[in-house]
Scaffold this motif. Structure first.
Motif, PDB file in Angstrom:
ATOM      1  N   UNK A   1      33.272  75.894 -68.423  1.00  0.00           N
ATOM      2  CA  UNK A   1      33.881  74.751 -67.730  1.00  0.00           C
ATOM      3  C   UNK A   1      34.392  73.721 -68.723  1.00  0.00           C
ATOM      4  N   UNK A   2      33.662  73.478 -69.793  1.00  0.00           N
ATOM      5  CA  UNK A   2      34.079  72.481 -70.784  1.00  0.00           C
ATOM      6  C   UNK A   2      35.372  72.901 -71.482  1.00  0.00           C
ATOM      7  N   UNK A   3      35.519  74.182 -71.759  1.00  0.00           N
ATOM      8  CA  UNK A   3      36.710  74.642 -72.465  1.00  0.00           C
ATOM      9  C   UNK A   3      37.957  74.638 -71.582  1.00  0.00           C
TER      10      UNK A   3
ATOM     11  N   UNK B   1      44.113  88.891 -62.626  1.00  0.00           N
ATOM     12  CA  UNK B   1      44.999  87.964 -61.904  1.00  0.00           C
ATOM     13  C   UNK B   1      45.232  86.660 -62.652  1.00  0.00           C
ATOM     14  N   UNK B   2      44.594  86.508 -63.836  1.00  0.00           N
ATOM     15  CA  UNK B   2      44.773  85.326 -64.687  1.00  0.00           C
ATOM     16  C   UNK B   2      44.398  84.035 -63.959  1.00  0.00           C
ATOM     17  N   UNK B   3      43.256  84.083 -63.290  1.00  0.00           N
ATOM     18  CA  UNK B   3      42.736  82.896 -62.606  1.00  0.00           C
ATOM     19  C   UNK B   3      41.904  82.092 -63.607  1.00  0.00           C
ATOM     20  N   UNK B   4      42.147  80.794 -63.735  1.00  0.00           N
ATOM     21  CA  UNK B   4      41.339  79.994 -64.663  1.00  0.00           C
ATOM     22  C   UNK B   4      39.885  79.909 -64.214  1.00  0.00           C
ATOM     23  N   UNK B   5      39.034  79.587 -65.181  1.00  0.00           N
ATOM     24  CA  UNK B   5      37.587  79.491 -64.928  1.00  0.00           C
ATOM     25  C   UNK B   5      37.031  80.807 -64.390  1.00  0.00           C
ATOM     26  N   UNK B   6      37.536  81.932 -64.889  1.00  0.00           N
ATOM     27  CA  UNK B   6      37.067  83.228 -64.406  1.00  0.00           C
ATOM     28  C   UNK B   6      35.599  83.450 -64.741  1.00  0.00           C
ATOM     29  N   UNK B   7      35.192  83.045 -65.949  1.00  0.00           N
ATOM     30  CA  UNK B   7      33.800  83.264 -66.356  1.00  0.00           C
ATOM     31  C   UNK B   7      32.833  82.420 -65.529  1.00  0.00           C
ATOM     32  N   UNK B   8      33.017  81.097 -65.396  1.00  0.00           N
ATOM     33  CA  UNK B   8      32.080  80.339 -64.556  1.00  0.00           C
ATOM     34  C   UNK B   8      32.109  80.762 -63.093  1.00  0.00           C
TER      35      UNK B   8
ATOM     36  N   UNK C   1      17.655  82.449 -68.084  1.00  0.00           N
ATOM     37  CA  UNK C   1      18.054  81.291 -67.282  1.00  0.00           C
ATOM     38  C   UNK C   1      18.883  80.316 -68.107  1.00  0.00           C
ATOM     39  N   UNK C   2      18.433  80.037 -69.337  1.00  0.00           N
ATOM     40  CA  UNK C   2      19.201  79.140 -70.194  1.00  0.00           C
ATOM     41  C   UNK C   2      20.562  79.704 -70.557  1.00  0.00           C
ATOM     42  N   UNK C   3      20.661  81.024 -70.735  1.00  0.00           N
ATOM     43  CA  UNK C   3      21.946  81.631 -71.043  1.00  0.00           C
ATOM     44  C   UNK C   3      22.940  81.484 -69.911  1.00  0.00           C
ATOM     45  N   UNK C   4      22.471  81.628 -68.689  1.00  0.00           N
ATOM     46  CA  UNK C   4      23.365  81.453 -67.532  1.00  0.00           C
ATOM     47  C   UNK C   4      23.884  80.017 -67.470  1.00  0.00           C
ATOM     48  N   UNK C   5      22.982  79.040 -67.651  1.00  0.00           N
ATOM     49  CA  UNK C   5      23.400  77.637 -67.604  1.00  0.00           C
ATOM     50  C   UNK C   5      24.372  77.330 -68.732  1.00  0.00           C
ATOM     51  N   UNK C   6      24.086  77.808 -69.941  1.00  0.00           N
ATOM     52  CA  UNK C   6      24.968  77.548 -71.080  1.00  0.00           C
ATOM     53  C   UNK C   6      26.334  78.181 -70.873  1.00  0.00           C
TER      54      UNK C   6
ATOM     55  N   UNK D   1      42.246  72.788 -65.859  1.00  0.00           N
ATOM     56  CA  UNK D   1      41.969  72.918 -64.435  1.00  0.00           C
ATOM     57  C   UNK D   1      42.137  71.587 -63.713  1.00  0.00           C
ATOM     58  N   UNK D   2      41.730  70.477 -64.319  1.00  0.00           N
ATOM     59  CA  UNK D   2      41.862  69.180 -63.658  1.00  0.00           C
ATOM     60  C   UNK D   2      43.336  68.827 -63.467  1.00  0.00           C
ATOM     61  N   UNK D   3      44.182  69.131 -64.496  1.00  0.00           N
ATOM     62  CA  UNK D   3      45.618  68.870 -64.342  1.00  0.00           C
ATOM     63  C   UNK D   3      46.221  69.735 -63.244  1.00  0.00           C
TER      64      UNK D   3
END
Length: 380
Positions: free
Chosen positions: A118-120, A254-261, A107-112, A125-127
């Motif tokens: 998202x932090x990286x 497809x080079x979509x940002x935030x693919x991992x989250x 569970x902690x690994x999923x949250x981390x 993404x915001x821009x």
């Protein structure tokens, strides 16, 4: 004066009245069709009142009931691992600690993983999101349905809501929700520890009041509930993992940002059948639309549809079995009721609880004998 006076005989009821009283005793008033309907109505009212009281109690004590149910489902899912370790000589306490730490680590690994990804990529993404919002706003202004004054008024109202006290109270409520989540998580971890360590002893204690056929039925109900909870969680987790990996590969290509989250979000939403896959696809398509354009978003939708078809037609029947497959209408009704009563957590728990209830009905009269009303009728 005579010592004994003859009493006059008691006045007897007319023959017609006697016959009417004998013909219609009070019990017979409930024997006709209207009386049986009244009895059924009273029974339904009593059942509804009891069910409403139970639901009210569960809603009042969600901070306790939801961690208990989650701990029971997790303990059922990891019970085969506990049984294997105990059968190979691992002490009960050590096996419990290994299993509990493994669950907390997962569970902690999923949250981390979500926070790290998202932090990286949050700045980019915001821009991109701001640029995409401006592009959409410019496109809307080209339509003849809205004018600049209306759009400016709506944007001003949105800014006013964000800076208002109502929005701030919502943020305070969010902080309270986080505090409740932490409290519930700690409680779930403690209860899960005891379920893993002393589950059989606790179940044997609960079965003490039952004897004979009632004991056998209660034993079947407990075993079936644990089996359904465990199989459902393990099967759903396997299906969700395959979905997340498949969509992750598509998003990376497809080079979509935030693919991992987004892939982690797909994994989490997969625990909500039907609705979860749709929400995950919409979010992934929106991110692709904002960052890479309309064509890329359409490709993302195609990837999501392909993965969902693979899940529904091959993975679920193979990993979870046909015996646990509920009808889509039953799933939707259960999801609706669970969402109304418990929000997102209720939606996640609605389907396994419904599957467990149906499993209990299947062993009500015997190991492979459903309740009488649920048995299949022979073909004419």
């Amino acid at each position: 004066m005579p010592l004994f006076r003859k009493h006059a005989p008691a006045r007897s009821a007319p023959p017609a009245e006697v016959e009417l009283q004998a013909a219609t005793p009070p019990r017979s008033l409930w024997a006709d069709a209207f009386g049986r309907l009244a009895i059924r109505a009273i029974q339904i009212i009593v059942v509804v009142v009891v069910a409403a009281a139970i639901i009210f109690g569960l809603q009042t004590l969600t901070l306790v009931t939801i961690p208990l149910v989650l701990a029971l489902i997790l303990a059922s899912a990891f019970w085969p691992a506990m049984h294997w370790m105990r059968s190979h000589g691992v002490p009960s306490l050590l096996a419990t600690l290994i299993t509990l730490l493994t669950i907390i680590a997962l569970i902690g690994g999923v949250v981390w993983l979500i926070v790290w990804a998202v932090r990286n990529q949050w700045a980019d993404l915001s821009a991109q999101a701001q640029q995409g919002f401006e592009d959409v706003l410019a496109w809307v202004k080209t339509l003849s349905f809205f004018d600049d004054d209306q759009l400016d008024a709506w944007f001003t109202q949105l800014q006013g809501f964000v800076t208002s006290a109502q929005f701030g109270s919502g943020a305070i409520a969010g902080v309270s929700a986080v505090a409740n989540f932490v409290t519930g998580f700690v409680l779930m971890a403690v209860v899960l520890f005891f379920f893993l360590k002393d589950g059989p002893k606790l179940w044997a204690f609960l079965l003490r009041p039952f004897h004979g056929e009632d004991y056998a039925r209660a034993h079947r109900i407990g075993g079936k509930t644990v089996a359904v909870f465990g199989a459902y969680l393990r099967g759903t987790a396997a299906v969700a993992l395959v979905d997340a990996v498949g969509i992750l590969i598509g998003l990376l290509i497809l080079q979509v940002p935030l693919a991992v989250p987004l892939a982690v979000l797909v994994f989490l939403l997969a625990f909500i059948p039907i609705v979860g896959a749709t929400l995950a696809g919409i979010l992934a398509a929106l991110v692709a639309l904002v960052s890479n354009g309309l064509v890329n978003a359409l490709f993302v939708v195609g990837v999501v549809v392909l993965v969902n078809q693979l899940e529904g037609n091959f993975l679920q029947p193979f990993l979870m079995g046909r015996s646990m497959k509920l009808h889509a209408l039953v799933i939707l009704v259960a999801l609706t009721i669970g969402t109304v009563l418990g929000g997102i957590v209720g939606a996640v728990l609605a389907v396994p609880i419904t599957a467990a209830a149906w499993g209990v009905i299947q062993v009500w009269d015997g190991p492979n004998l459903p309740a009488r009303w649920a048995r299949a009728r022979p073909a004419p």
